[in-house]
Design an enzyme around this catalytic site. Structure first.
Site, short mmCIF file in Angstrom:
data_model
loop_
_atom_site.label_atom_id
_atom_site.label_comp_id
_atom_site.label_asym_id
_atom_site.label_seq_id
_atom_site.Cartn_x
_atom_site.Cartn_y
_atom_site.Cartn_z
N ARG A 87 -22.88 -0.63 60.59
CA ARG A 87 -23.74 -1.69 59.80
C ARG A 87 -22.63 -2.26 60.60
NH1 ARG A 87 -24.05 -0.97 54.52
NH2 ARG A 87 -23.35 1.14 54.68
N TYR A 88 -21.21 -2.34 61.37
CA TYR A 88 -20.20 -3.01 61.98
C TYR A 88 -19.92 -2.15 63.60
CZ TYR A 88 -18.78 -3.00 56.89
OH TYR A 88 -18.43 -3.64 54.85
N ARG A 91 -17.75 0.44 64.20
CA ARG A 91 -17.35 1.82 63.60
C ARG A 91 -18.66 2.62 62.85
NH1 ARG A 91 -15.23 -2.54 61.22
NH2 ARG A 91 -14.99 -2.92 59.32
N CYS A 100 -21.98 18.00 47.50
CA CYS A 100 -20.97 17.43 47.32
C CYS A 100 -20.32 19.12 46.74
CB CYS A 100 -20.19 16.28 46.24
SG CYS A 100 -21.35 14.77 47.37
N CYS A 104 -20.49 13.52 41.16
CA CYS A 104 -19.72 11.91 40.51
C CYS A 104 -20.79 11.55 39.88
CB CYS A 104 -18.82 11.23 41.37
SG CYS A 104 -17.74 12.09 42.72
N CYS A 107 -22.11 8.54 41.03
CA CYS A 107 -21.96 7.75 42.55
C CYS A 107 -23.28 7.11 43.55
CB CYS A 107 -22.19 9.90 43.22
SG CYS A 107 -22.66 9.79 44.84
N ARG A 109 -24.46 7.62 46.12
CA ARG A 109 -25.55 7.82 47.43
C ARG A 109 -26.03 8.71 46.27
NH1 ARG A 109 -21.62 7.77 51.94
NH2 ARG A 109 -21.75 5.86 52.20
N ASP A 269 -21.11 -0.10 42.11
CA ASP A 269 -22.12 -0.03 43.00
C ASP A 269 -23.02 0.23 41.96
OD1 ASP A 269 -21.05 -0.59 45.94
OD2 ASP A 269 -20.93 1.89 45.66
N ASP A 306 -19.31 -4.34 47.83
CA ASP A 306 -20.36 -4.08 48.78
C ASP A 306 -21.55 -4.48 48.37
OD1 ASP A 306 -20.81 -2.11 51.16
OD2 ASP A 306 -18.95 -0.37 50.14
N LYS A 313 -19.16 -5.03 53.07
CA LYS A 313 -18.19 -4.78 52.06
C LYS A 313 -17.39 -6.41 52.14
CE LYS A 313 -16.46 -0.24 51.79
NZ LYS A 313 -16.86 -0.41 53.18
S1 SF4 Z 1 -18.95 9.96 44.84
FE1 SF4 Z 1 -21.00 11.00 45.19
S2 SF4 Z 1 -20.34 11.13 47.52
FE2 SF4 Z 1 -18.45 11.46 46.17
S3 SF4 Z 1 -17.87 13.05 45.87
FE3 SF4 Z 1 -18.80 12.02 44.60
S4 SF4 Z 1 -20.82 12.24 44.08
FE4 SF4 Z 1 -19.91 12.79 46.30
#
Ligand code: SF4
Length: 341
Positions: A87-88, A91, A100, A104, A107, A109, A269, A306, A313
């Site tokens: 994206r940049y 990096r 994972c 979460c 999340c 993603r 997000d 973001d 961001k």
């Molecule tokens: S925020 Fe998403 S990618 Fe990060 S640890 Fe939690 S579930 Fe996994």
């Protein structure tokens, strides 16, 4: 044992028995995992427990809100080869795995991660590393996912060695929640695997509430830092978890005490089914103002958004200065009093 099934959530006292059908509907849509360390942190007597809120599924996750999208920060728009987000100019993200240790509930993603989701194949990894090697502007490689630290030390050593062989890459950063959710997995072998010869390794630790930084977690971070790995923090501003000045203050103080520089406070997000976690940006700015008055510069994260769609961001304030052209500027102090400059 990590809790993954709705029936296990109920058996562990993390949800009432009559929630089984709702939990099953959410678990069908989004991955669930709660490590024993996180389960032990949850106060079952508190229906508003901020740790539970981050990890125990909620039927509200099935409600779509306007503007939410499967790829909220626009990774796909900047992916020249599988596993790379560029994206940049200086990096790239290298997404090695899509699993994972925990999932979460907010999340960003969440549509891409979960058990059974593909990790990079050996051929895709070759192509991703080839892309990095062929682009001399890439100074920093950010290993993310999923959580790259769930890989075995052997696999991480292999990837780090291959990155170490690319001269123009100077910094390797890993984004992880593992030291918080499974501190015992930060073994000497894993720590050794994270060191790439001739490169500087940073770890960005994701934690959102001061109670996550238990003595075991602090010891795990100390193992990393004592080995020469620099650490910064990443937190998400979450309603009902850390959207008050007292909690945020305790969180950033805990980071600094652990030698972890508070780095980013992310505005939540637009991930699907996460409206119940989002504050307004104005609320976030008010909290950042409060933090500025309470803790030193060392403990200040940057509040960032973001921009949906992959536009990157940016810091979203608050701002303390109004420029007045030739007449100078008006600057606001931490008490809100405005001064001419
Ligand atoms: S925020 Fe998403 S990618 Fe990060 S640890 Fe939690 S579930 Fe996994």
């Amino acid at each position: 044992m990590t809790i993954r099934l709705p029936s296990e959530l109920i058996a562990a006292g993390l949800a009432p028995a009559d929630a089984l059908a709702d939990l099953a509907r959410v678990a069908e849509r989004y991955a669930v995992a709660i490590t024993p360390e996180i389960a032990a942190l949850i106060d079952r007597a508190d229906p508003q427990d901020p740790i539970a809120r981050q990890f125990v599924p909620d039927v509200k996750e099935l409600e779509a809100a306007p503007g939410e999208r499967a790829d909220p920060i626009g990774d796909d728009a900047h992916s020249p080869v599988d596993g790379i987000v560029h994206r940049y100019p200086d990096r790239v993200l290298l997404k090695l795995v899509n699993v994972c240790a925990v999932y979460c509930r907010f999340c960003f993603r969440r549509e891409m991660v979960g058990p059974g989701k593909q990790m990079l194949s050996p051929q895709q990894l070759d192509a991703a590393l080839g892309y990095i090697a062929a682009n001399p502007a890439i100074w920093e490689v950010i290993l993310t996912g999923g959580d790259p630290l769930v890989l075995s030390p052997r696999r991480l050593t292999d990837v780090m060695r291959r990155i170490a062989a690319i001269d123009h890459v100077k910094i390797v950063r890993l984004h992880t929640r593992l030291p918080v959710v499974s501190p015992d997995k930060i073994t000497p072998a894993l720590v050794r695997a994270l060191k790439a010869s001739g490169k500087t390794t940073y770890i960005a630790l994701h934690a959102n509430h001061p109670r996550e930084l238990t003595p075991a977690v602090r010891a795990a971070c100390a193992r990393l830092i004592d080995a020469g790995i620099a650490m910064v923090s990443q937190s998400v501003l979450l309603r009902g978890v850390n959207d008050d000045a007292v909690t945020l203050e305790a969180l950033v103080r805990a980071f600094v005490e652990c030698r972890i520089k508070p780095y980013y406070l992310h505005h939540a997000d637009m991930a699907p089914g996460t409206a119940h976690f989002r504050t307004t940006i104005e609320e976030g700015q008010t909290l950042m103002r409060a933090l500025r008055g309470r803790v030193s510069g060392l403990a200040q994260p940057t509040y960032v958004l973001d921009i949906p769609g992959g536009h990157g961001k940016v810091p979203v304030g608050p701002g303390y200065i109004d420029m007045c052209g030739d007449a100078g500027a008006v600057v606001e102090d931490i008490a809100g009093v405005r001064h001419g400059y």
